[in-house]
Design an enzyme around this catalytic site. Sequence first.
Site, mmCIF file in Angstrom:
data_model
loop_
_atom_site.group_PDB
_atom_site.id
_atom_site.type_symbol
_atom_site.label_atom_id
_atom_site.label_comp_id
_atom_site.label_asym_id
_atom_site.label_seq_id
_atom_site.Cartn_x
_atom_site.Cartn_y
_atom_site.Cartn_z
ATOM 1 C CG HIS A 1 80.509 56.422 38.115
ATOM 2 N ND1 HIS A 1 81.067 57.568 38.461
ATOM 3 C CD2 HIS A 1 79.872 56.455 36.913
ATOM 4 C CE1 HIS A 1 81.184 58.362 37.271
ATOM 5 N NE2 HIS A 1 80.569 57.667 36.168
ATOM 6 C CG HIS B 1 76.567 52.258 31.470
ATOM 7 N ND1 HIS B 1 75.587 51.919 32.440
ATOM 8 C CD2 HIS B 1 76.951 53.430 31.840
ATOM 9 C CE1 HIS B 1 75.204 53.104 33.157
ATOM 10 N NE2 HIS B 1 76.052 54.003 32.722
#
Length: 853
Positions: A580, A620
Site C-alpha cells: 500500500h 483511495h
Amino acid sequence: MGCAPSIHISDSRVVYHSGKESDDSNSPHQTNTVLSGQSNSVPGLFIKSSNTSTYKVRANSSKKDSRENSQSMEAEIPRSRSSVKAAVTEVQFGPMRLHQDQLQVLLVFAKEDSQSNGFCCACEKAGFKSNIAKTPESALESFLDKRHEIVIIDHRQSRCFDAEALCRSIRATKPSENSVIIAVVRKQSDRDETSIMPLISAGFTRRYVENPNVMACYNELIQLEYGEVRAQFKLRACNSLFTTLEKSQEAIEITNEDHKIQYVNPAFESMMGYQKDELYGKELIEVPINEKKSDFLDSINSCIKTGKEWEGVYYAKNKNGDNIQQNVKIIPVFGHRGKIRHYVSISRPCNDNNKVEKQCERVQAESQTDIQSCRHKDRRKGSLDVRSTTSRGSDGSSQRRHSSMARIHSMTIEAPITKVINIINAAQENSPMPVAEALDRVLEILRTTELYSPQLGTKDEDPHTSDLVGGLMTDGLRRLSGNEYILSAKQVHPSSGHLISSLSLTDIPPRIAQAMENEEDWEFDIFELEAATHKRPLVYLGLKLFARFGVCSFLNCSEVTLRSWLHVIESNYHAGNAYHNSTHSADVLHATAYFLCKERVKQSLDQIDEVAALIAATVHDVDHPGRTNSFLCNAGSELAILYNDTAVLESHHAALAFQLTTRDDKCNIFKNMERNEYRTLRQAIIDMVLATEMTKHFEHVNKFVNSINKPLAALEENGGNISDDESVKNILTSPENRILIKRMLIKCADISNPCRALEQCIEWAGRISEEYFAQTDEEKRQGLPVVMPVFDRNTCSIPKSQISFVDYFITDMFDAWDAFADLPNLMQHMDNNFKYWKSLDERQLKTLRPPPE
C-alpha cells in the site's frame, strides 16, 4: 430414452456393471496385468507383467519360437516415466467434473508386423495401456475382462479371421456401448476406393488406412482420445444422471423443441398412469393434459419460448381421467446454435393439506440450487446458453461476452434480498397488469435500499479463504486489553518543504517519459515507471492522465496547483509499505483511466464522474499504515476509535485527502469550483473511496449485477436493440446506476492485480504477501489476535492464497464487469495467472516462482 443401466461410481470414473467382473477390473488402482495370477493364460494374448511398465517379448525369436508362441506371446516395450501421461485425467462435463482412468487399447492382429508394432509404440508414447490378441476368442475374452476404450482390429488379414464378425461379437456385449472400434484396412487407389458402410454396419466406429509410422498411429490415438473416446466417456457419465432421474420422487418429463415427449421417469408414470411406450414420440397436445388447455398452454408457451422458466399450479388428467393438481416448473434447455432444444418439466402433486408446504419446499429448493451453483474450486465455470449483453464487437468478442453474461445468471453471491427479487420476478410473469405494475414499484424500492448484504460463509472450509474473509471483510476480534496501535507515520503538510517546485509535462525526464509511452494500454508496466521515478510514480502518471482527461480545465485550476496537489498526496503514502504505497495508487489510477475509456462506461458517465473517479483512485489509500482494519480495531488504534471500528481506513483516506487539499491554496485543486458542483464532486469521491472497503464487496457487486447487468440482458433477450434502445440509455444513465458503475469501476481497479500480465501479477502477489507477513509478525509480538494465521512467512503457501482470493473475490466481480465493459484481455490474463498459481500449488510449491532448474 430408455431406463439407465445399473452403475457403480468409483473415485476415478463411472464403471458399468453388466455381469460378474474381477476385482481388478473395477479398481481405480488396477495393475497392468491381463488375467493376472491365472495359470491358464489366454491363447494368443500379449501379457503385460503385473508390477512393471514393460511388455515382455522376444523381438528376435526364431521361427520355431514363433510357432511355439503362436497362441501366447509376451511383448516388452520399455517406457520412460516422462513419456507416460497421468493415470487419471479430469474431464469437465457441464457442471460435473469427471475422472478418466488411463486409457486401455486392445490390438487384434493375427500376425505381428510393422503395423501392430507401430500401434504398440504409439500406445507407449501416448501413455495408454495396451494388450495384443491374435485370435478372436482371446480378443473377446480380453475385452470382457478389461473393457478397453479403444479396440483396433486388423481388417487386412481376411484369411486369418473375420474382422467384421469379431466386431459384431464385441458389439453384442454390454461393455462395448462406450468403446471405439477401429478397422485397419489396406491402402487402395482412388479407382478401387470402396464404401465404408459395410464397416459401419458391422459396428466399427471408423477405419484407419494402414500406415505403420509411429507418429501416424500416435496421432490417430490422440484424435480418438479427444474425439470419440471423450464423447463416449461423457455419455457413460450420463447414466449416473439418468439414474438420478429414475430415482427422483418428483415427476420429470423431457420433450424436444417440438414438444414431443422423449423421456419420463417412473415417478411421472406412477403419477399419470401412463407407461413410457405410450408417451414416447407423442406431442403434448395428443395427451389429455389440461381441461382449459388452449389459453393456458398458450400462456405457458409464450413464456418458455422466450427462454424463461415457467412455474405455477397445473391441473392435469391422468390416464383414468382423474384431475391431478400439480406444482410444475418448466425449464427450457438451450442447445446447438443457442436455440431451445429441450424442455424439462418437474412436477409434484399437491392438495389442500400440503399446498403451502410444497410451495415452501419449492422456494427452498430454488435457494439450494442457487447456493449449489456458487460452490466452485476452480476459476473456470460452466456457462449457460444465454444471449450476451451487447451486439457490439466481433464474433469472438460476442462469444466471450456471451460466456461472461452466462455466468451472471448464476452468480455466486446470492443474498436473501436477491432471492426475494427473483421470486417477485417470477410472480410478475403470471400476474394481472395492476399487480405486475405494483411489483415493479416494489422492485425499484428494493434495488435502491441497503438490503444486499450476502450471507457469507467460508468456502469449502479452506483456511486461506477463511483468513482472507476474516481479515478483509470483518472488523476483527475485539480485545479488552490496553494494547493500542498508533500510526507512527508523520503526515506531510503541503508547506513542509517536501515539494518539488518545478515540474510539468513539458520537462519530464526522457526515461520517465519513455516509461509512460504506452500508458493507454492495459499492458503498461507500472514497475518500470516506479524504477524510473525512484518510487514516486504517482506525480508523473497523474500529470499525464489528468491532462488527457482535461481535469485542470474542469476544475478551473492551474497545472502548477495540480502538480503541488499530486506531490502532497504522494508524500502521504508510506514508501515503507510493501504494497500500500504510491505505486499501488498509481496502478489503480492507471486501471481507472483505462476503464473510463471503455465504450459502455463512456456512455454511462459524465465528465464530473470521470474527474471524481481519477481523484478517488489517486487518494483511495493515502496514509495507509500497511495494516488491515481488523488489526487497527484489535489494537485499539486512534483511528479505530475515531471511526467507531467501521470502515476505519477508508474513512481516514477520504477525510485526510480533503484535509490535505483544502488546508493550503497552493494545492487546493477545488478552490475555483462553484459550491454546488464542488459538493457533488466531493460526495462522488467519498462514495468511491468508501466503496473500496471489502466488508461491502458483495453488496456492491450484487447491486451492480441485479440493477444493471441483468436488466440489460433481459432487454436483449426480449429482442431489444442493445446499442440504441432508449430503455438501455435509461439503465446506464440513471443517477442510482451511475453510482453503482463508479463503485464497481474503482473496486475492479483497486484489486485488478490478478488481471495484470503474469510478471506484474507475481510481483503484486509478493508485495501483498509480505505486508500480511509483517502484520502477522507484529500481531505475535504485541500479543494481538492473529487475524490471518495462514499468512505466516514460515508456512504460508502464496499460490494457495492467490487461488483463494481469485475464487472468492475476483472471479464473479470481473465476470460482471467484463459483461458490462468488454475486457477480453483482462479475462485472459486472469485465466493465465490462475493456471500459473494452480500449477505451483499442484507441485506443492509455496513460493512465488518455481525453483530454478
